[in-house]
Enzyme design. Structure first.
Site, PDB file in Angstrom:
ATOM      1  N   LYS A 188       0.855  -1.191   0.000  1.00 41.73           N
ATOM      2  CA  LYS A 188       0.000   0.000   0.000  1.00 41.73           C
ATOM      3  C   LYS A 188       0.882   1.229   0.000  1.00 41.73           C
ATOM      4  O   LYS A 188       1.501   1.584   1.009  1.00 41.73           O
ATOM      5  CB  LYS A 188      -0.930   0.046   1.213  1.00 41.73           C
ATOM      6  CG  LYS A 188      -2.045   1.062   0.976  1.00 41.73           C
ATOM      7  CD  LYS A 188      -2.674   1.613   2.216  1.00 41.73           C
ATOM      8  CE  LYS A 188      -1.909   2.714   2.884  1.00 41.73           C
ATOM      9  NZ  LYS A 188      -1.732   3.937   2.074  1.00 41.73           N
ATOM     10  N   GLU A 264       9.866   1.101  10.828  1.00 43.78           N
ATOM     11  CA  GLU A 264      10.887   2.150  10.697  1.00 43.78           C
ATOM     12  C   GLU A 264      10.148   3.461  10.877  1.00 43.78           C
ATOM     13  O   GLU A 264       9.375   3.865  10.012  1.00 43.78           O
ATOM     14  CB  GLU A 264      11.568   2.028   9.325  1.00 43.78           C
ATOM     15  CG  GLU A 264      12.883   2.756   9.292  1.00 43.78           C
ATOM     16  CD  GLU A 264      12.717   4.203   8.885  1.00 43.78           C
ATOM     17  OE1 GLU A 264      12.559   5.057   9.807  1.00 43.78           O
ATOM     18  OE2 GLU A 264      12.741   4.492   7.689  1.00 43.78           O
ATOM     19  N   CYS A 298      13.511  10.830   7.148  1.00 43.12           N
ATOM     20  CA  CYS A 298      13.382  10.415   8.555  1.00 43.12           C
ATOM     21  C   CYS A 298      14.697  10.540   9.314  1.00 43.12           C
ATOM     22  O   CYS A 298      14.681  10.719  10.524  1.00 43.12           O
ATOM     23  CB  CYS A 298      12.818   9.007   8.644  1.00 43.12           C
ATOM     24  SG  CYS A 298      13.453   7.933   7.375  1.00 43.12           S
ATOM     25  N   GLU A 395       9.377  15.350  15.695  1.00 42.22           N
ATOM     26  CA  GLU A 395       9.803  15.282  14.299  1.00 42.22           C
ATOM     27  C   GLU A 395       8.948  16.255  13.481  1.00 42.22           C
ATOM     28  O   GLU A 395       7.727  16.129  13.423  1.00 42.22           O
ATOM     29  CB  GLU A 395       9.623  13.859  13.775  1.00 42.22           C
ATOM     30  CG  GLU A 395      10.127  13.705  12.360  1.00 42.22           C
ATOM     31  CD  GLU A 395      10.055  12.266  11.858  1.00 42.22           C
ATOM     32  OE1 GLU A 395       8.990  11.651  11.986  1.00 42.22           O
ATOM     33  OE2 GLU A 395      11.070  11.788  11.329  1.00 42.22           O
TER      34      GLU A 395
HETATM   35  P1  NAD Z   1       1.730   8.115   8.295  1.00 44.07           P
HETATM   36  O1  NAD Z   1       2.513   7.318   9.261  1.00 44.07           O
HETATM   37  O2  NAD Z   1       0.319   8.471   8.625  1.00 44.07           O
HETATM   38  O3  NAD Z   1       1.672   7.370   6.861  1.00 44.07           O
HETATM   39  C1  NAD Z   1       2.576   6.393   6.419  1.00 44.07           C
HETATM   40  C2  NAD Z   1       1.791   5.245   5.784  1.00 44.07           C
HETATM   41  O4  NAD Z   1       0.950   4.638   6.762  1.00 44.07           O
HETATM   42  C3  NAD Z   1       0.868   5.673   4.637  1.00 44.07           C
HETATM   43  O5  NAD Z   1       0.868   4.685   3.643  1.00 44.07           O
HETATM   44  C4  NAD Z   1      -0.490   5.727   5.325  1.00 44.07           C
HETATM   45  O6  NAD Z   1      -1.572   5.555   4.450  1.00 44.07           O
HETATM   46  C5  NAD Z   1      -0.388   4.563   6.286  1.00 44.07           C
HETATM   47  N1  NAD Z   1      -1.309   4.624   7.429  1.00 44.07           N
HETATM   48  C6  NAD Z   1      -1.822   5.731   8.028  1.00 44.07           C
HETATM   49  N2  NAD Z   1      -2.665   5.374   9.026  1.00 44.07           N
HETATM   50  C7  NAD Z   1      -2.670   4.019   9.061  1.00 44.07           C
HETATM   51  C8  NAD Z   1      -3.333   3.057   9.882  1.00 44.07           C
HETATM   52  N3  NAD Z   1      -4.160   3.419  10.860  1.00 44.07           N
HETATM   53  N4  NAD Z   1      -3.104   1.748   9.651  1.00 44.07           N
HETATM   54  C9  NAD Z   1      -2.264   1.350   8.671  1.00 44.07           C
HETATM   55  N5  NAD Z   1      -1.623   2.212   7.856  1.00 44.07           N
HETATM   56  C10 NAD Z   1      -1.817   3.539   8.057  1.00 44.07           C
HETATM   57  O7  NAD Z   1       2.526   9.399   7.970  1.00 44.07           O
HETATM   58  P2  NAD Z   1       1.909  10.814   7.505  1.00 44.07           P
HETATM   59  O8  NAD Z   1       0.660  11.189   8.208  1.00 44.07           O
HETATM   60  O9  NAD Z   1       1.860  10.771   6.057  1.00 44.07           O
HETATM   61  O10 NAD Z   1       3.049  11.762   8.052  1.00 44.07           O
HETATM   62  C11 NAD Z   1       2.998  12.105   9.421  1.00 44.07           C
HETATM   63  C12 NAD Z   1       4.362  12.139  10.008  1.00 44.07           C
HETATM   64  O11 NAD Z   1       4.955  10.848   9.923  1.00 44.07           O
HETATM   65  C13 NAD Z   1       5.342  13.024   9.298  1.00 44.07           C
HETATM   66  O12 NAD Z   1       5.198  14.342   9.648  1.00 44.07           O
HETATM   67  C14 NAD Z   1       6.631  12.440   9.773  1.00 44.07           C
HETATM   68  O13 NAD Z   1       6.942  12.929  11.037  1.00 44.07           O
HETATM   69  C15 NAD Z   1       6.346  10.969   9.849  1.00 44.07           C
HETATM   70  N6  NAD Z   1       6.822  10.241   8.656  1.00 44.07           N
HETATM   71  C16 NAD Z   1       7.940   9.514   8.781  1.00 44.07           C
HETATM   72  C17 NAD Z   1       8.436   8.851   7.681  1.00 44.07           C
HETATM   73  C18 NAD Z   1       9.670   8.044   7.771  1.00 44.07           C
HETATM   74  O14 NAD Z   1      10.318   7.829   6.750  1.00 44.07           O
HETATM   75  N7  NAD Z   1      10.024   7.532   8.936  1.00 44.07           N
HETATM   76  C19 NAD Z   1       7.808   8.951   6.451  1.00 44.07           C
HETATM   77  C20 NAD Z   1       6.634   9.686   6.353  1.00 44.07           C
HETATM   78  C21 NAD Z   1       6.157  10.323   7.479  1.00 44.07           C
END
Ligand code: NAD
Length: 496
Positions: A188, A264, A298, A395
């Site tokens: 996904k 991660e 990240c 972050e």
């Molecule tokens: P997120 O964690 O919400 O999204 C990452 C992935 O998880 C996406 O594919 C999303 O659809 C999915 N996801 C979201 N809610 C979910 C759930 N309940 N169950 C399963 N999957 C789910 O990240 P975001 O909202 O896009 O960004 C928020 C913060 O996350 C950013 O500001 C940053 O701090 C952090 N982030 C970290 C990384 C990293 O590389 N470690 C990458 C993106 C975002």
């Protein structure tokens, strides 16, 4: 800080917008779609099929069938490797088009996607393709008249939930070792950046990877993502994203079939610069460490600790670099920093900047959005900050650096470790003893000495503490998609 907005690269027509299940592009069961947005303008690029729980079920059925009955886990590792090599070749043949997809969808610099992200995907595939025929167990000379051996078997159906900041790197960081191990997958992509993932599904089919082995379901986290983490027929989930969502995924895995997860998560990574550092080199490393990919990385060196002897000089250099940064259209080769990936992220970063000002930090440079449309933000540097401030604790995931001064190595180590995260860290010094002492003392999954964000597929990478667990890249990542079976047999009348 300049802004520049001329692009000579034509954005290719978007060819793939549906879900990819069992080797075919299909509409979602509901027939619903969602808009995928160009962060340069906030306008719609195209509509993409919206997958939900029922679509995840279909994709899992396909992956399950391919795993339980199909050729992929049963063929020789070298045959799997051959198809993965073919996929790598196809990626390289289409590098321009895929780079344009990640640039228009994620606001990433086109030139870097073309030079780093997309070739990196091919390299990752080849690395794990080369490992696919070297997966073997050990022979055990046991006591008590027994003999045994271990088999390293693929773990099964893998759910891969990935973020938007490196759509290509993340896709293959998870998929390549899983495929090499003989697993099948349901991926996904992040809802912000589905386009390149769909292109990879198409190329995987061309490369001969059998139907059902690699499925892609676009959709939102709370629906499609949650359906993956709670699924009874998925054997493992690999996730990169926020700590908050990582918790939810782990809870859903525990509440369903206790599938193992690797997470991660975020970071607030320290970079320690000592007095003996070369100032120009240190400024380059620190600036790139933080502002690469517009701070949406990240491992970003978002907490920079500078020893007091060079502090003033280094601050001056970093501010000069921020001011010289050209923010604008990521297709323009003169631009250094594109737009933040989406509106939510853009607003979140600006609100952190406001918070920093209210907390009493000094805004040295930046802090504002750029232009009238799109999600552009100036490279921003705060000083007079401490570890108790929100901007130094949380972050931000955008172009915002916190700069701090330290006196001694002991103090720097203590402050660097004063965080709930532990993803990455860096040290800049010419003193080997300092470098060795600090690298052993920092609680983080990666320590970069006199460099930063120096990634390669052969180096494992992942978090300590609340930055998660499990490792991507390296042969350690392959182990996450394998499980060990011990086979034991009595051995009678052996004199040995
Ligand atoms: P997120 O964690 O919400 O999204 C990452 C992935 O998880 C996406 O594919 C999303 O659809 C999915 N996801 C979201 N809610 C979910 C759930 N309940 N169950 C399963 N999957 C789910 O990240 P975001 O909202 O896009 O960004 C928020 C913060 O996350 C950013 O500001 C940053 O701090 C952090 N982030 C970290 C990384 C990293 O590389 N470690 C990458 C993106 C975002």
């Amino acid at each position: 800080m300049g802004s520049h907005c001329e692009s000579s690269v034509k954005i290719p027509p978007i060819k793939f917008t549906k879900l990819f299940i069992n080797g075919n592009f299909v509409d979602s069961i509901s027939g619903k779609t969602f808009d995928t947005i160009d962060p340069r303008t906030g306008e719609v690029i195209t509509k993409v099929s919206l997958g939900d729980k029922e679509d995840v079920d279909l994709a899992v059925n396909a992956a399950r069938h391919a795993f339980d009955y199909g050729p992929w886990p049963r063929m020789s590792g070298s045959e799997r490797g051959r198809m993965m090599m073919k996929l790598a070749d196809l990626i390289e043949e289409n590098v321009e088009e895929i780079a344009a997809l990640d640039a228009v969808n994620g606001g990433k610099l086109f030139t870097l996607c073309k030079a780093i992200d997309i070739p990196g995907a091919a390299r990752t595939l080849r690395y794990y393709a080369g490992a696919a025929d070297k997966i073997h167990g050990t022979v055990l000379k046991m006591s008590k008249g027994l003999q045994g051996y271990t088999l390293r078997e693929p773990i099964g159906v893998v759910g891969s939930i990935i973020p938007w900041n490196f759509p290509t790197t993340m896709f293959f960081m998870k998929a390549a070792p899983a495929l090499a191990a003989g697993c099948t997958l349901v991926v996904k992509p992040a809802e912000q950046t589905p386009l390149s993932a769909l292109y990879y599904a198409h190329l995987a089919k061309l490369a001969g990877i059998p139907d059902g082995v690699l499925n892609v379901v676009n959709g939102f986290g709370e629906t499609a993502g949650a359906a993956i983490s709670a699924h009874m027929d998925i054997d493992k989930v690999t996730f990169t994203g926020s700590t908050e969502v990582g918790r939810k995924i782990m809870a859903a895995a525990a509440a369903s079939n206790l599938k193992p997860v690797s997470l991660e998560l975020g970071g607030k990574s320290p970079l320690l610069i000592f007095d003996d550092a070369d100032i120009d080199q240190a400024a380059d490393i620190a600036f790139r460490g933080m502002f690469y990919n517009k701070g949406e990385i990240c491992v970003a060196s978002s907490r920079v600790y500078v020893q007091e002897g060079i502090y003033e000089k280094l601050v001056k250099k970093l501010v000069e670099k921020a001011k010289a940064t050209v923010v604008g259209d990521p297709f323009d080769p003169q631009v250094n920093q594109g737009p933040q990936t989406d509106k939510k992220q853009f607003e979140k970063i600006l609100s952190y900047i406001e918070h920093g000002k209210r907390e009493g930090a000094t805004l040295l440079t930046g802090g504002k959005h750029v232009g009238q449309k799109g999600y552009y933000i100036e490279p921003t540097i705060f000083t007079d900050v401490n570890e108790d401030m929100i901007i130094t604790k949380e972050e931000i995931f955008g172009p915002v650096m916190s700069l701090m001064k330290f006196k001694t190595m002991e103090e720097a180590i203590k402050r660097a470790n004063n965080t709930t995260y532990g993803l990455a860290s860096g040290i800049i010094t010419k003193n080997l003893n300092v470098a060795n002492t600090v690298s052993r003392s920092i609680r983080a999954g990666v320590v970069w000495i006199n460099c930063y964000t120096a990634f390669d597929v052969d180096c494992p990478y992942g978090g300590y503490k609340m930055s998660g667990f499990g490792r991507d890249f390296g042969l350690d990542a392959l182990n996450q998609y394998l499980q060990i079976k011990s086979v034991v047999t009595p051995i009678h009348d052996s004199p040995w």
